[in-house]
Design a protein around this motif. Structure first.
Motif, PDB file in Angstrom:
ATOM      1  N   SER A  63     -60.433  36.370 -12.179  1.00  0.00           N
ATOM      2  CA  SER A  63     -59.339  36.218 -12.973  1.00  0.00           C
ATOM      3  C   SER A  63     -59.866  36.963 -14.176  1.00  0.00           C
ATOM      4  O   SER A  63     -58.935  37.769 -14.692  1.00  0.00           O
ATOM      5  CB  SER A  63     -59.167  34.675 -13.661  1.00  0.00           C
ATOM      6  N   PHE A  84     -53.184  35.713 -16.674  1.00  0.00           N
ATOM      7  CA  PHE A  84     -54.423  35.042 -16.847  1.00  0.00           C
ATOM      8  C   PHE A  84     -54.392  33.836 -17.807  1.00  0.00           C
ATOM      9  O   PHE A  84     -55.398  32.938 -17.390  1.00  0.00           O
ATOM     10  CB  PHE A  84     -55.259  36.321 -17.987  1.00  0.00           C
ATOM     11  N   ASN A 116     -58.038  40.450 -15.722  1.00  0.00           N
ATOM     12  CA  ASN A 116     -57.869  40.599 -17.210  1.00  0.00           C
ATOM     13  C   ASN A 116     -58.467  41.756 -17.825  1.00  0.00           C
ATOM     14  O   ASN A 116     -58.532  41.596 -19.056  1.00  0.00           O
ATOM     15  CB  ASN A 116     -57.860  39.394 -17.827  1.00  0.00           C
ATOM     16  N   SER A 121     -54.041  34.850 -10.904  1.00  0.00           N
ATOM     17  CA  SER A 121     -54.804  35.909 -11.184  1.00  0.00           C
ATOM     18  C   SER A 121     -54.243  36.970 -10.552  1.00  0.00           C
ATOM     19  O   SER A 121     -54.289  38.217 -11.173  1.00  0.00           O
ATOM     20  CB  SER A 121     -56.328  35.730 -10.714  1.00  0.00           C
TER      21      SER A 121
END
Length: 520
Positions: free
Chosen positions: A239, A207, A243, A202
């Motif tokens: 994570s 991702f 993203n 991460s």
């Protein structure tokens, strides 16, 4: 104590009484202690104490070493560095004596992990490498487990910029755990390994691969380890945040926070609330972001948080009285000028005092560097017992000791000093006298005559002198924490060591180390 903990303690005591009537189930109890270590370290220690007692009674050195290893781990979880290192040393001694390779690897792992936490990165890496070497050819479940745990420990002292190394050791750890035949234990260990690599991925914005590992961890954790479950949910949220999916991040952060609240995982709550603040900011929800910012500050430092609230109230009050203060601006300006002048004078006085203290410390350090420490004047020992009282009475009047006995004591003291036995924590006058085959009054008399000190002064002077010489001659020692210097010189605490060091040398050990670099 809550009802739940009382019931748990009762069950542990009851179980211990039941097991005393039959052969002790070492493996079963070790698994129980390991399970408690993930939730209740104090309960784990209760079980471990019973294992240690039974292992000593039944001559089971392997379980004795493993029990002390887990006590070392529990101390590490509770941030007790002194006992972490002490128990790891006991594990090593037991394993070395009984040629127990696994125990030596466990000891090296705890040394390496604790040294990493203390910031001694070179020593940490050295010990972890030794641990790997001990079990590198052990092709058993235990060998795979140990190598995996040691590879995981490497992640402690690697920073975010070293993500390639972190991924390398994370994958090495997973590969070792996958080699374990016992499915239950394999899955238990894979949970943290999958979570670690998911978090690391991460950090570098991978991702898709990150979520694959985190989902695997979440599927394996079940309901048995709430702390790991909390960590995994947090890592999933992290994570999603990396993203750019703050909605999903918030969802998982809240799940993690509910577990952390329920079980009192304070350190994790600090991390979660900080990330929730960021996630809500990304969602453009300033009210929620502000709420979690406040919670984060409160958890992180309640004193600072309360202070910030007070400052806020003062500023709010000043705003309401803005008109009145405008009328008083000239008076306030003059007051501020006076206050600034006073502050400058105070700061000047403080700086002069600091300079004087620094110069004094530098001179003391230079003198000790050139001449060594100075022996303190002799003091009568405290009369803690009848034997001590007899010793003191004898020392106040002439004592006749044959030259042969006196020479024998001096040779014994020389060997005692050369072998650094004075650094043993439990060194005592009676034990040393017994070792030299003399009574304590003869030993005290010889120490007074030839060392011009009582027994405690003699031991403290040797210990502090040893540390001073190491600091003078070995720059590596100057990197150690004060509590580690206390540990290796036999003191029971940081404060006891610092007190004796300042008493003998004249300044605090940290000041001595700081100035030593300048004068050496």
């Amino acid at each position: 104590m809550t009802a739940k903990k009382i019931i748990l303690l009762f069950l542990l005591v009851f179980s211990a009484q039941a097991w005393s009537q039959q052969p002790f189930p070492f493996e079963e109890q070790y698994k129980r202690a390991r399970y408690f270590a993930g939730k209740f370290p104090d309960s784990s220690d209760i079980v471990l104490n019973s294992i240690i007692e039974a292992a000593q009674r039944d001559n089971q050195p392997e379980y004795l070493a493993k029990a002390y290893y887990l006590k070392s781990f529990n101390s590490y979880v509770k941030s007790d560095a002194e006992n972490t290192i002490r128990y790891a040393g006991i594990v090593f001694d037991i394993s070395e004596k009984n040629h127990y390779t696994v125990g030596k690897a466990l000891s090296y792992r705890m040394y390496g992990t604790q040294y990493a936490k203390l910031g001694l990165l070179e020593q940490a890496e050295e010990n972890l490498s030794k641990g790997i070497k001990e079990v590198e050819h052990l092709d058993t479940d235990e060998g795979h487990e140990l190598r995996g745990m040691i590879y995981n420990s490497y992640l402690i002292f690697l920073n975010e910029k070293e993500y390639k190394k972190k991924l390398y050791y994370s994958r090495k750890s997973i590969n070792e755990y996958l080699g374990i035949q016992n499915q239950t234990r394999r899955n238990e260990l894979l949970v943290s390994a999958y979570s670690n690599i998911g978090y690391n991925l991460s950090e570098v914005n991978q991702f898709k691969e990150s979520m694959q590992y985190l989902k695997k961890a979440h599927a394996l954790v079940g309901n048995g380890n709430d702390y790991l479950k909390c960590c995994i949910l947090h890592d999933i949220g992290f994570s999603f945040s990396k993203n750019k999916q703050p909605d999903s991040a918030v969802h998982y952060y809240h799940q993690a926070l509910s577990i952390a609240d329920a079980f009192g995982f304070t350190e994790k709550k600090i991390e979660i609330t900080g990330n929730l603040e960021q996630a809500y900011a990304e969602k453009a929800e300033p009210d929620s972001a502000k709420t979690y910012k406040i919670q984060h500050l409160l958890l992180k430092d309640s004193a600072s948080y309360n202070k910030s609230i007070t400052v806020g109230k003062v500023l709010a009050g000043e705003k309401k009285e803005y008109s009145r203060k405008l009328d008083q601006s000239r008076f306030l300006s003059r007051s501020l000028i006076v206050a600034c002048i006073i502050l400058i004078l105070i700061l000047g006085a403080v700086m002069i005092r600091i300079k004087q203290l620094n110069e004094k410390n530098r001179k003391i350090t230079a003198e000790v560097y050139q001449k060594g420490i100075t022996q303190a004047p002799y003091e009568e020992e405290t009369k803690d017992s009848d034997e001590d009282e007899k010793d003191t009475e004898t020392l106040t009047s002439p004592m006749k000791i044959s030259p042969e006995v006196e020479e024998n004591i001096l040779r014994g003291l020389q060997a005692f000093e050369e072998n650094l036995e004075f650094n043993n924590r439990n060194v005592a006058k009676y034990d040393l006298a017994h070792k030299l085959n003399v009574n304590t009054k003869y030993l005290s008399a010889v120490i007074k005559k030839h060392k011009d000190a009582n027994f405690n002064q003699y031991i403290n002077a040797l210990r502090i002198g040893y540390i001073v010489e190491q600091l003078k001659n070995d720059p590596q020692f100057r990197k150690y924490k004060i509590n580690h210097l206390a540990e290796i010189s036999g003191y029971s605490s940081h404060s006891a060591f610092s007190h004796e060091f300042k008493k003998i040398v004249g300044i605090h050990p940290s000041a001595f180390i700081k100035n030593l670099t300048r004068v050496s």
